[in-house]
Design a protein around this motif. Structure first.
Motif, short mmCIF file in Angstrom:
data_model
loop_
_atom_site.label_atom_id
_atom_site.label_comp_id
_atom_site.label_asym_id
_atom_site.label_seq_id
_atom_site.Cartn_x
_atom_site.Cartn_y
_atom_site.Cartn_z
N VAL A 10 10.83 -22.09 -3.52
CA VAL A 10 9.61 -22.12 -2.29
C VAL A 10 9.62 -20.64 -1.80
N SER A 11 10.57 -19.83 -1.74
CA SER A 11 10.55 -18.46 -1.44
C SER A 11 9.65 -17.80 -1.85
N THR A 12 9.85 -17.92 -3.45
CA THR A 12 8.96 -16.82 -4.44
C THR A 12 7.45 -17.30 -4.11
N ASN A 13 7.11 -18.66 -3.85
CA ASN A 13 5.71 -18.85 -3.76
C ASN A 13 5.21 -18.54 -2.32
N SER A 14 6.00 -18.60 -1.36
CA SER A 14 5.60 -18.11 -0.17
C SER A 14 5.55 -16.65 0.09
N ASN A 15 6.09 -15.78 -1.03
CA ASN A 15 5.68 -14.30 -0.83
C ASN A 15 4.37 -14.16 -1.69
N LYS A 16 4.07 -14.79 -2.28
CA LYS A 16 2.71 -14.35 -3.19
C LYS A 16 1.78 -14.02 -1.98
N PRO A 17 1.02 -14.85 -1.07
CA PRO A 17 0.20 -14.37 -0.15
C PRO A 17 0.51 -13.08 0.60
N LEU A 18 1.80 -12.69 0.93
CA LEU A 18 2.17 -11.49 1.50
C LEU A 18 1.91 -10.34 0.54
N ASP A 19 2.55 -10.55 -0.91
CA ASP A 19 2.15 -9.42 -1.71
C ASP A 19 0.84 -9.22 -1.99
N LYS A 23 -0.63 -5.50 -1.09
CA LYS A 23 -1.64 -4.61 -2.27
C LYS A 23 -3.04 -4.54 -1.65
N LYS A 24 -3.70 -5.24 -0.84
CA LYS A 24 -4.83 -5.21 -0.52
C LYS A 24 -4.95 -4.00 0.52
N ARG A 25 -3.84 -4.05 1.50
CA ARG A 25 -3.40 -2.95 2.24
C ARG A 25 -3.43 -1.59 1.59
N VAL A 26 -2.67 -1.62 0.86
CA VAL A 26 -2.25 -0.49 -0.05
C VAL A 26 -3.53 0.24 -0.56
N LYS A 27 -4.25 -0.50 -1.24
CA LYS A 27 -5.72 -0.38 -1.91
C LYS A 27 -6.51 0.18 -0.97
N GLU A 28 -6.75 -0.55 0.32
CA GLU A 28 -7.62 0.03 1.52
C GLU A 28 -7.19 1.55 1.82
N TRP A 29 -5.95 1.71 1.98
CA TRP A 29 -5.28 3.00 2.47
C TRP A 29 -5.58 3.99 1.49
N LYS A 30 -5.66 3.72 0.08
CA LYS A 30 -5.78 4.52 -0.85
C LYS A 30 -7.12 5.23 -0.87
N LEU A 31 -8.05 4.04 -0.93
CA LEU A 31 -9.67 4.27 -0.84
C LEU A 31 -9.82 5.05 0.41
#
Length: 316
Positions: A10-19, A23-31
């Motif tokens: 369960v812990s692995t599945n719950s971390n997927k949305p966070l990842d 990643k989206k936040r990192v991409k936005e900051w990169k742009l």
């Protein structure tokens, strides 16, 4: 129950949305970082030549300065209070509003008239397009010098024409009655080239299908002008009026060359008053306060124009 069956992680599945969010936040900051790299040269230039002088002007407006421009005494809003009590500043404000009223509507209407004529498909019209836009290549100093000779009381073209008609010579630049009008005529002439090119470009972007449909319906020239040309040209007209308004408030060179703010403060508009306060009388605090007041006047007029004028703009 089979003990060999493993429970789902369960812990692995719950971390997927966070990842995904990370990643989206990192991409936005990169742009954002890439965008700032491209914008940095423009921001640097604007910061050095626009934002810093504006902040410095606001800072100086709260101080009395010495002739070298060093701040000496903090006076708060005293400069602003004294300005609106000053008869000289009130006169500058009135003359500025008159100058804007003389130059903006007249300049735009003349440029529109020339653009409409130059947009006609007539043989040799390219020559007139060059003539109508030629003032764009004339500097303020050169243009003002040309009109200085034309307004000359004895050898000027205008007084020669007036005297040929049997009338008395007119003191174009030395009379309080005529000085502001003379400077306004010069300003209108110098701005026609830019306004003409912009308006002509707007006219050439209007679809010819509209005119053909109007001709089929039996619409005359003036009906096509006021029902098609003006409405379809309204975005370009809105831009031209806004730019001309701002330029009129900031006019300086032609006034400095033609009249020097005279006679009897007749052409001492706010920009020229700022120049005299700062560079003739070395009162940088008062000049800065006038500059801030001028900034707010331009801001108010521009905002009003967007609030009122843009409602009448017809976008395709």
């Amino acid at each position: 129950m089979n003990p060999n069956l493993q429970q789902p992680d369960v812990s692995t599945n719950s971390n997927k949305p966070l990842d995904k969010k990370r990643k989206k936040r990192v991409k936005e900051w990169k742009l954002f970082g890439e965008g700032m790299v491209y914008l940095f040269p423009a921001l640097l230039i604007l910061g050095v030549f626009l934002f810093y002088p504006m902040v410095k002007t606001l800072y100086y407006s709260f101080f009395i300065t010495n002739p070298r421009g060093d701040t000496v005494v903090f006076v708060g809003l005293e400069h602003y209070i004294e300005l609106f009590k000053s008869s000289n500043f009130q006169n500058s404000l009135i003359q500025t509003l008159k100058f804007v009223l003389y130059t903006v509507p007249t300049g735009v209407i003349i440029a529109l008239f020339l653009a409409v004529i130059a947009n006609e498909k007539v043989k040799g019209i390219e020559f007139f397009r060059v003539i109508f836009s030629s003032t764009l290549g004339v500097s303020v100093a050169a243009g003002a010098s040309i009109w200085l000779f034309m307004f000359h009381p004895s050898i000027g073209v205008f007084n020669n024409i007036v005297q040929t008609l049997g009338l008395e010579a007119i003191p174009w630049l030395t009379s309080r009655q005529w000085a502001l009008i003379s400077v306004s005529v010069t300003t209108i002439w110098m701005g026609i080239g830019f306004n003409f090119i912009i308006l002509l470009g707007g006219l050439q972007n209007i679809s010819q299908d509209l005119y053909e449909s109007a001709l089929i319906d039996g619409a005359g020239y003036f009906a096509r002008l006021f029902k098609i040309t003006i409405p379809m040209l309204s975005p370009t007209l809105f831009f031209v009026v806004t730019v001309t308004l701002i330029n009129s408030f900031q006019s300086f060179g032609q006034i400095h060359i033609l009249t020097g703010g005279g006679p009897n403060e007749a052409t001492n508009i706010i920009v020229y008053s700022i120049y005299k306060e700062a560079f003739e009388f070395s009162r940088f605090g008062t000049a800065s306060a006038q500059a801030i007041v001028l900034f707010f006047f331009i801001l108010v007029f521009t905002v009003l124009q967007f609030k009122v004028g843009e409602k009448k703009v017809h976008y395709q």
